[in-house]
Design an enzyme around this catalytic site. Structure first.
Site, PDB file in Angstrom:
ATOM      1  CG  ASP A 145      13.425 -10.629 -46.608  1.00 15.45           C
ATOM      2  OD1 ASP A 145      13.950  -9.511 -46.745  1.00 15.45           O
ATOM      3  OD2 ASP A 145      13.969 -11.688 -46.966  1.00 15.45           O
ATOM      4  CB  CYS A 179      15.546 -15.598 -46.650  1.00 17.50           C
ATOM      5  SG  CYS A 179      16.322 -16.235 -45.170  1.00 17.50           S
ATOM      6  CE  LYS A 181      11.518 -14.109 -39.267  1.00 21.55           C
ATOM      7  NZ  LYS A 181      10.215 -14.438 -39.883  1.00 21.55           N
ATOM      8  CG  ASP A 221      15.777 -15.314 -41.827  1.00 22.51           C
ATOM      9  OD1 ASP A 221      16.096 -16.452 -41.441  1.00 22.51           O
ATOM     10  OD2 ASP A 221      14.759 -15.081 -42.500  1.00 22.51           O
ATOM     11  CG  ASP A 268      10.182 -20.405 -43.263  1.00 27.03           C
ATOM     12  OD1 ASP A 268      11.028 -20.422 -42.339  1.00 27.03           O
ATOM     13  OD2 ASP A 268      10.266 -19.648 -44.238  1.00 27.03           O
TER      14      ASP A 268
END
Ligand code: GLA
Length: 415
Positions: free
Chosen positions: A85, A133, A159, A161, A218
């Site tokens: 991110d 996020c 990826k 999310d 996480d």
């Protein structure tokens, strides 16, 4: 054509259509050969998040690519350089997603070209909602356009999310399938599902086009949650979730217990909050051993530009990586599980068996184990993959295991 024949013809077409929709789902995990070939063994690489958070730019990423090559990590298998991110800079006047011009002034295509020229592949990140996020621009309702953009840049891995998205599993399946289909139409891109195991993605993610899926929240840079702590997953908290899911994993469809924390040593980044005070090298070595025997993606997150000798020794152990990357693609099964000992067994393509023995307790201990207890009848030549030597030929093993240490052996049947 008489009406009856036309009706039957139409019916046949409908049936064929239905079969073509249902067939992939009927073939176990609904994956094509191409899907399996995109991730035949667990993806390996390095990802920005745990160390840098969203504080990234093209200079750092180029330096990291250089360091990954120079350190021997690419040759060891860590092929993907993954941008997490924080790369996004909104959309242009045609709604094309663009990188932050300050962080990535040369654009992502230039970075992808550079990474490819160094023998690596490039991963990128987005989210199945309007925002990611960390609050950056994401891909909901722009799936087709963003997939095309990523493919045009030469991106090899996404990826995806799930922050700011609906709680229920049905919505997640729809949103992940939409992006997977768009990626498939745009190129050959590995698709990493990241909804943290909340909707049991091991049951559906491969069916909707995922090649790996996070099984937990996480990882933090810590061994285990302390009693009373409710947040922040340590290595043992994650292990206990991921170990139970071995039957869902295989070539093209991997359980992802999140990134390696090897070599972070309590760095104040995203992995350093919620009790992420750091681990010692014995614990980092366990991270590598356990993720390897669980056929987890091996995604380093340390600062590769300044690795110490221990971190290199752990991340670059070719014999351990060979267990992880074994062509049979079996996730090791936890055959012994108590407060002190966890023992994992992973069958390998050449008939050998990998065995991991973890001492979870707070003191150094001796252990005595007959291979028969693990369902392995006979005598075996035992190779210690951290000591790099054959330690005996026997039907059993006795030895010392330090607190939080994981022994990793490769057994070859002798009779
Ligand atoms: C979520 C993911 C992390 C990371 C961050 C980025 O928390 O689970 O792995 O990608 O978002 O904001």
């Amino acid at each position: 054509m008489p009406p009856a024949a036309a009706f039957i013809g139409l019916l046949m077409i409908r049936i064929l259509l239905l079969i073509s929709i249902l067939l992939p789902a009927a073939s176990g995990f609904g994956q094509s050969k191409a899907d399996v070939e995109l991730a035949p063994t667990p993806p390996m690489g390095w990802m920005t998040w745990n160390y840098f958070g969203d504080n990234i730019n093209e200079q750092v990423l180029r330096e990291m690519a250089d360091a990954i090559v120079a350190s021997g990590m690419v040759n060891a298998g860590y092929r993907y350089l993954m941008i997490d991110d924080g790369w996004q800079g909104g959309r242009d006047n045609k709604n094309n997603i663009i990188p932050d011009p300050k962080k990535f002034p040369s654009g992502i295509k230039a970075l992808a070209d550079y990474v490819h020229s160094r023998g690596m592949k490039l991963g990128i990140y987005s989210d199945a909602a309007p925002l990611t996020c960390a609050g950056y621009t994401a891909s909901l309702n722009f799936e087709e356009q963003d997939a095309k953009t990523f493919a045009s840049w030469g991106v090899d891995y996404l990826k995806y999310d799930y922050c700011h998205a609906p709680k229920d599993a049905e919505s997640a399946k729809i949103r992940y399938r939409k992006m997977a289909d768009a990626l498939r139409r745009s190129g050959s891109i590995v698709f990493s599902v990241c909804e943290w195991g909340e909707r049991k993605p091991w049951l559906w993610a491969a069916n909707v086009g995922g090649h790996l899926w996070r099984t937990t929240f996480d990882v933090r840079d810590k061994w285990q949650r302390k009693s009373g702590e409710t947040d922040g997953e340590g290595l043992m908290d994650i292990l206990d979730v991921n170990a139970e899911l071995h039957q869902f994993s295989g070539p093209g469809r991997w359980n992802d217990p999140d990134m390696l924390i090897v070599g972070l040593y309590g760095k104040k980044g995203p992995s350093g909050d919620l009790g992420g005070v750091g681990c010692n090298d014995t614990e980092y070595q366990s991270n590598m051993s356990l993720w390897s025997i669980m056929a987890a993606p091996l995604i380093a997150t340390n600062d590769v530009r300044s690795m110490n000798r221990e971190t290199k020794r752990i991340l670059l152990n070719a014999e351990v990586i060979a267990v992880n990357q074994d062509a049979l693609g079996k996730q090791g099964e936890r055959k012994i599980k108590n407060d002190i000992w966890n023992v994992f067994v992973k069958p390998l393509a050449n008939g050998d068996v990998a065995v991991a023995i973890l001492n979870r307790s707070e003191s150094n201990r001796t252990f005595s184990l007959s291979w028969k207890e693990l369902g392995l009848a006979g005598s075996f030549e035992m190779r210690d993959l951290w000591e790099h030597k054959i330690i005996g030929r026997s039907e059993r093993w006795n030895g010392n295991v330090k607190s939080h240490e994981t022994k990793l052996f490769r057994l070859k049947r002798t009779k």
